[in-house]
Design a protein around this motif. Structure first.
Motif, short mmCIF file in Angstrom:
data_model
loop_
_atom_site.label_atom_id
_atom_site.label_comp_id
_atom_site.label_asym_id
_atom_site.label_seq_id
_atom_site.Cartn_x
_atom_site.Cartn_y
_atom_site.Cartn_z
N CYS A 113 -51.22 41.87 -11.28
CA CYS A 113 -49.99 40.53 -12.30
C CYS A 113 -49.31 39.98 -11.27
N VAL A 114 -49.37 39.67 -10.08
CA VAL A 114 -49.34 39.05 -8.74
C VAL A 114 -49.44 37.20 -8.90
N ILE A 115 -50.29 37.22 -8.82
CA ILE A 115 -50.89 35.34 -9.14
C ILE A 115 -49.85 35.02 -10.08
N ASN A 116 -49.76 34.97 -11.34
CA ASN A 116 -49.28 34.49 -11.80
C ASN A 116 -47.76 33.73 -12.02
N LEU A 117 -46.88 34.40 -10.52
CA LEU A 117 -46.27 34.34 -10.00
C LEU A 117 -45.86 33.74 -9.08
N SER A 118 -47.14 33.04 -8.60
CA SER A 118 -47.02 31.98 -7.69
C SER A 118 -47.26 31.04 -7.60
N PRO A 119 -46.18 30.31 -6.93
CA PRO A 119 -45.86 28.24 -7.85
C PRO A 119 -47.41 27.11 -7.11
N ASP A 120 -48.24 28.01 -6.20
CA ASP A 120 -49.74 27.22 -5.97
C ASP A 120 -50.89 28.86 -6.17
N LYS A 121 -50.79 28.47 -7.33
CA LYS A 121 -52.23 29.46 -7.38
C LYS A 121 -53.76 29.12 -6.68
N LYS A 122 -53.83 27.49 -6.61
CA LYS A 122 -55.06 26.65 -6.16
C LYS A 122 -54.82 27.39 -5.11
N ALA A 123 -53.72 27.59 -4.24
CA ALA A 123 -53.58 28.35 -2.60
C ALA A 123 -54.39 29.70 -2.75
N VAL A 124 -54.12 29.87 -3.76
CA VAL A 124 -54.29 31.51 -3.52
C VAL A 124 -55.84 31.70 -3.80
N PHE A 125 -56.43 30.98 -4.97
CA PHE A 125 -57.60 31.56 -4.63
C PHE A 125 -58.67 30.77 -3.89
N ARG A 126 -58.35 29.29 -3.26
CA ARG A 126 -59.20 29.05 -1.79
C ARG A 126 -59.07 30.15 -1.13
N GLU A 127 -57.77 30.85 -0.41
CA GLU A 127 -58.03 31.60 0.53
C GLU A 127 -58.26 33.35 -0.08
N ALA A 128 -58.11 33.47 -1.81
CA ALA A 128 -59.31 34.36 -1.56
C ALA A 128 -60.28 34.60 -1.40
N TYR A 129 -61.24 33.34 -1.60
CA TYR A 129 -62.65 33.21 -1.14
C TYR A 129 -63.07 32.62 0.46
N ARG A 130 -61.85 32.24 0.94
CA ARG A 130 -62.21 31.79 2.37
C ARG A 130 -62.07 33.69 2.82
N VAL A 131 -61.44 34.87 2.91
CA VAL A 131 -61.11 35.56 3.44
C VAL A 131 -62.25 37.04 2.81
N LEU A 132 -63.33 36.37 1.75
CA LEU A 132 -64.40 37.51 1.01
C LEU A 132 -65.19 37.00 1.58
N LYS A 133 -67.00 37.77 1.93
CA LYS A 133 -67.73 37.73 3.01
C LYS A 133 -67.96 36.80 1.09
N PRO A 134 -69.20 36.25 2.29
CA PRO A 134 -70.63 36.18 0.98
C PRO A 134 -71.32 37.09 0.09
N GLY A 135 -71.01 36.82 -1.40
CA GLY A 135 -71.37 37.63 -2.30
C GLY A 135 -70.53 38.94 -2.74
N GLY A 136 -69.45 38.56 -1.79
CA GLY A 136 -67.87 39.24 -2.73
C GLY A 136 -67.58 39.09 -3.57
N LYS A 137 -66.33 39.50 -4.57
CA LYS A 137 -66.09 39.08 -5.54
C LYS A 137 -64.90 39.18 -5.20
N ILE A 138 -64.01 38.64 -6.10
CA ILE A 138 -62.14 39.35 -6.86
C ILE A 138 -62.25 39.40 -7.88
N CYS A 139 -61.28 40.59 -8.28
CA CYS A 139 -61.25 41.16 -9.40
C CYS A 139 -59.84 41.06 -10.17
N VAL A 140 -59.50 40.13 -10.63
CA VAL A 140 -57.34 40.12 -11.12
C VAL A 140 -57.54 40.32 -12.42
#
Length: 233
Positions: A113-140
């Motif tokens: 319950c944090v990302i919905n407060l961000s004014p730039d959700k696209k940037a949040v997901f780009r950054e999450a993707y960047r720091v994840l290892k290949p094969g990694g996952k996001i769970c929000v």
């Protein structure tokens, strides 16, 4: 036991779901908690990764980072009394739209319950993707909308319930994740807030002003909590 190891004041009661239930975190993993607050979900993740794992929390407020660091010290002392070892837990001050972390670092990204407060959700997901290892996952887990809210209702809810202010349509939210590169999405939802049951007079007045009865009925299920799991290939 998992809850017992978490300092009492780490739970601020601000979450809207349980992302860890679907994250399938394993021993030795590195987990990133976006918008970690006082550390509640980070400490639960620490129980799952074990002594050889690592948990990283990022929050934009110095007060929360300081509180989480203090809670980590209390948790370490509590575990030491039980002859148990705490994994490495780091809390950093930073924006989730611009993470202070290197590429391909973590196995799992969680957020509650944090990302919905961000004014730039696209940037949040780009950054999450960047720091994840290949094969990694996001769970929000987050607050999303199943349909647009009438403007008067949305405006009144923004004053009454802050987490609604930045809530996106679920299609837009998931679309932003796909644009970042995430694949194989699993989505579950549950009702989070019944607008018709709200006793705030401003919200009730806005709802009463909606003339279409079918639209009023749909408001019951417009605001939902969604948990989304997706993968970086």
């Amino acid at each position: 036991k998992d809850i017992e190891s978490v300092p009492e004041d780490a739970n601020l009661g601000l979450g809207c779901g349980a992302p860890l239930q679907k994250a399938a975190i394993e021993k030795g993993m590195t987990v990133l908690d976006l918008g970690s607050g006082a550390g509640f979900d980070s400490f639960l993740a620490a129980n799952l990764v074990g002594p050889k794992g690592r948990v990283i929390g990022v929050d934009m407020t110095p007060e929360m980072v300081q509180k989480a660091q203090h809670n980590a010290q209390k948790r370490a002392a509590r575990l030491a009394d039980r002859k148990e070892t705490q994994p490495r837990i780091d809390f950093y001050l930073g924006l989730i739209e611009e993470l202070p972390l290197e590429d391909n670092l973590v196995d799992v990204v969680i957020s509650n319950c944090v990302i919905n407060l961000s004014p730039d959700k696209k940037a949040v997901f780009r950054e999450a993707y960047r720091v994840l290892k290949p094969g990694g996952k996001i769970c929000v887990s987050d607050i999303v909308l199943t349909q647009p809210l009438p403007q008067a209702v949305r405006d009144s809810l923004m004053a009454y319930l802050g987490c609604i202010a930045g809530a996106s349509l679920i299609e837009e939210y998931v679309g932003d994740m796909r644009l970042a590169g995430f694949e194989d999405m699993e989505i579950t939802t549950k009702q989070a807030f019944d607008v018709l049951a709200c006793d705030d007079p401003i919200v009730a007045g806005a709802v009463n002003a909606v003339e279409d009865e079918s639209e009023v009925e749909r408001l019951k299920t417009t605001i939902v909590s969604a948990t989304v799991v997706a993968y970086k290939k």
